[in-house]
Structures are given as C-alpha cells and as structure tokens.
Scaffold this motif. Sequence first.
Motif, PDB file in Angstrom:
ATOM      1  N   ALA A 100       0.842  -1.200   0.000  1.00  0.00           N
ATOM      2  CA  ALA A 100       0.000   0.000   0.000  1.00  0.00           C
ATOM      3  C   ALA A 100       0.880   1.254   0.000  1.00  0.00           C
ATOM      4  O   ALA A 100       2.003   1.232   0.508  1.00  0.00           O
ATOM      5  CB  ALA A 100      -0.909  -0.008   1.223  1.00  0.00           C
ATOM      6  N   ASP A 101       0.355   2.344  -0.542  1.00  0.00           N
ATOM      7  CA  ASP A 101       1.117   3.594  -0.563  1.00  0.00           C
ATOM      8  C   ASP A 101       1.163   4.234   0.824  1.00  0.00           C
ATOM      9  O   ASP A 101       0.452   3.822   1.742  1.00  0.00           O
ATOM     10  CB  ASP A 101       0.556   4.565  -1.605  1.00  0.00           C
ATOM     11  CG  ASP A 101      -0.860   5.030  -1.303  1.00  0.00           C
ATOM     12  OD1 ASP A 101      -1.362   4.829  -0.174  1.00  0.00           O
ATOM     13  OD2 ASP A 101      -1.484   5.610  -2.210  1.00  0.00           O
ATOM     14  N   GLY A 118      -5.314   2.873  -2.780  1.00  0.00           N
ATOM     15  CA  GLY A 118      -4.138   2.687  -1.940  1.00  0.00           C
ATOM     16  C   GLY A 118      -3.196   1.623  -2.474  1.00  0.00           C
ATOM     17  O   GLY A 118      -2.043   1.535  -2.060  1.00  0.00           O
ATOM     18  N   LEU A 119      -3.699   0.788  -3.398  1.00  0.00           N
ATOM     19  CA  LEU A 119      -2.876  -0.280  -3.981  1.00  0.00           C
ATOM     20  C   LEU A 119      -2.515  -0.030  -5.443  1.00  0.00           C
ATOM     21  O   LEU A 119      -1.701  -0.745  -6.017  1.00  0.00           O
ATOM     22  CB  LEU A 119      -3.612  -1.627  -3.868  1.00  0.00           C
ATOM     23  CG  LEU A 119      -3.829  -2.149  -2.451  1.00  0.00           C
ATOM     24  CD1 LEU A 119      -4.742  -3.360  -2.467  1.00  0.00           C
ATOM     25  CD2 LEU A 119      -2.507  -2.484  -1.788  1.00  0.00           C
ATOM     26  N   THR A 125       2.464  -1.239  -4.835  1.00  0.00           N
ATOM     27  CA  THR A 125       2.916  -2.302  -5.739  1.00  0.00           C
ATOM     28  C   THR A 125       2.077  -3.547  -5.509  1.00  0.00           C
ATOM     29  O   THR A 125       1.833  -3.917  -4.365  1.00  0.00           O
ATOM     30  CB  THR A 125       4.384  -2.690  -5.464  1.00  0.00           C
ATOM     31  OG1 THR A 125       5.164  -1.514  -5.365  1.00  0.00           O
ATOM     32  CG2 THR A 125       4.933  -3.571  -6.549  1.00  0.00           C
ATOM     33  N   MET A 126       1.664  -4.178  -6.570  1.00  0.00           N
ATOM     34  CA  MET A 126       1.015  -5.485  -6.458  1.00  0.00           C
ATOM     35  C   MET A 126       2.076  -6.503  -6.857  1.00  0.00           C
ATOM     36  O   MET A 126       2.283  -6.773  -8.028  1.00  0.00           O
ATOM     37  CB  MET A 126      -0.223  -5.557  -7.345  1.00  0.00           C
ATOM     38  CG  MET A 126      -1.322  -4.654  -6.871  1.00  0.00           C
ATOM     39  SD  MET A 126      -2.843  -4.950  -7.759  1.00  0.00           S
ATOM     40  CE  MET A 126      -3.682  -3.413  -7.486  1.00  0.00           C
ATOM     41  N   THR A 162     -11.113  -1.314 -11.741  1.00  0.00           N
ATOM     42  CA  THR A 162     -12.139  -0.566 -11.013  1.00  0.00           C
ATOM     43  C   THR A 162     -11.545   0.665 -10.349  1.00  0.00           C
ATOM     44  O   THR A 162     -12.108   1.758 -10.439  1.00  0.00           O
ATOM     45  CB  THR A 162     -12.775  -1.458  -9.913  1.00  0.00           C
ATOM     46  OG1 THR A 162     -13.129  -2.704 -10.486  1.00  0.00           O
ATOM     47  CG2 THR A 162     -13.990  -0.804  -9.324  1.00  0.00           C
ATOM     48  N   ASN A 163     -10.451   0.463  -9.633  1.00  0.00           N
ATOM     49  CA  ASN A 163      -9.735   1.496  -8.899  1.00  0.00           C
ATOM     50  C   ASN A 163     -10.625   2.289  -7.932  1.00  0.00           C
ATOM     51  O   ASN A 163     -10.416   3.466  -7.706  1.00  0.00           O
ATOM     52  CB  ASN A 163      -8.987   2.437  -9.840  1.00  0.00           C
ATOM     53  CG  ASN A 163      -7.845   3.124  -9.138  1.00  0.00           C
ATOM     54  OD1 ASN A 163      -7.348   2.652  -8.118  1.00  0.00           O
ATOM     55  ND2 ASN A 163      -7.435   4.263  -9.664  1.00  0.00           N
TER      56      ASN A 163
END
Length: 185
Positions: A100-101, A118-119, A125-126, A162-163
């Motif tokens: 997560a940021d 947040g991802l 980063t995923m 989706t974001n």
Amino acid sequence: MALFKKFSREDISSSSQVKASIARGIRSSIAQQYPWLEEHGVIEVLIPKKDPMIVGKMMGHVQVVLMDNVPLFFQERDGPWCPTLRVLHQYPDMMPKLRADKGAIKFVLSGANIMCPGLTSPGATMHSEVDANTAVAIYAEGKEHAMAVGLTKMSTTEMRETNKGIAVDNLHHLADGLWKTPVLV
C-alpha cells in the motif's frame, strides 16, 4: 473489519485439543494454501505432526490454531487460514504480497480496510497476482515487514480496472489485540 482490534485472552470462548484427524486436516489445509511452507520444510517446524494442536474459538465464528499457546493461524467461518503477523514476519515469502502507498498506512494500522487507490497509486505495488478471496500480506511503502494480513475482495486485475471501493478486508494488523497478545495461556 479487523477481527482482532480489541482482542484479548478472554475473547477465546473455548479452546480444546483437537483430535489427530482434525489436526491433520487443518495442517493439510494450511500446507495446501501456503505451498511455500511445505517446500521449505517450515510446516513441520510450525505445526509438528506429533505435537498437540489446540484450537481456540471466538465469537464471530473465528478459530485460532495454537501451538504451545502461541497463536499461529486463524480462520473466519470457512474462509482461508491466515497466518498471524508474527508467523508472517518469520516467513515473509509464504503468501502473496501487496504494498500500500504511504497515504494508506495510518488507516491500515487503525484497522481500516485497504481501498483500491491505496494499492494502485504510485508508491503502491502489487507484487503478486491474486484472485478474490485470497489471503494476502499487506506491506507499507518503504517498509520491510508486513503491516497487515487481509482477504482480497476482488482480483488484482479488478483492483486495477475498477480502482475504487474496498480491495482487501483488513483482518489482522500491527498493534491490534492479536499482535499485543503473543501467547495465550
């Protein structure tokens, strides 16, 4: 949705040593879900076949696997078994990772679910591609150790597309009751 936000020893309504067949089933389920543990011989260290397994039950249909009174894994209803953060910190490669940021850190550490932005934002980063209903380790931007364990609400592909909305249910995070109670007696 953090399961252990105000967790203490008293929240375990009952605990009992499970029969060998049930212990084998739980151990097998955990090994199947986290193949890394078996590949590296860690499952035998964490949950030795010959040692008695205690399963504690909590309100809300949560089960906690205890070995020598130390909580190692937990499960809500019939969901996946999730490692406690102490286990995850010992074996960080055992499960998929999402980072997560910086903006999400304080919310995650207060028990909030992890939202898609947040991802997906810069800094996040995923590391792993996962499906919905997968147990994942949540890391913080710029930090070495996981800050939470959660359950994905959608696949990583859907998160990117989706974001918006909840990406991961936060089940257990640093400084929650389970983290503060390393041994249950």
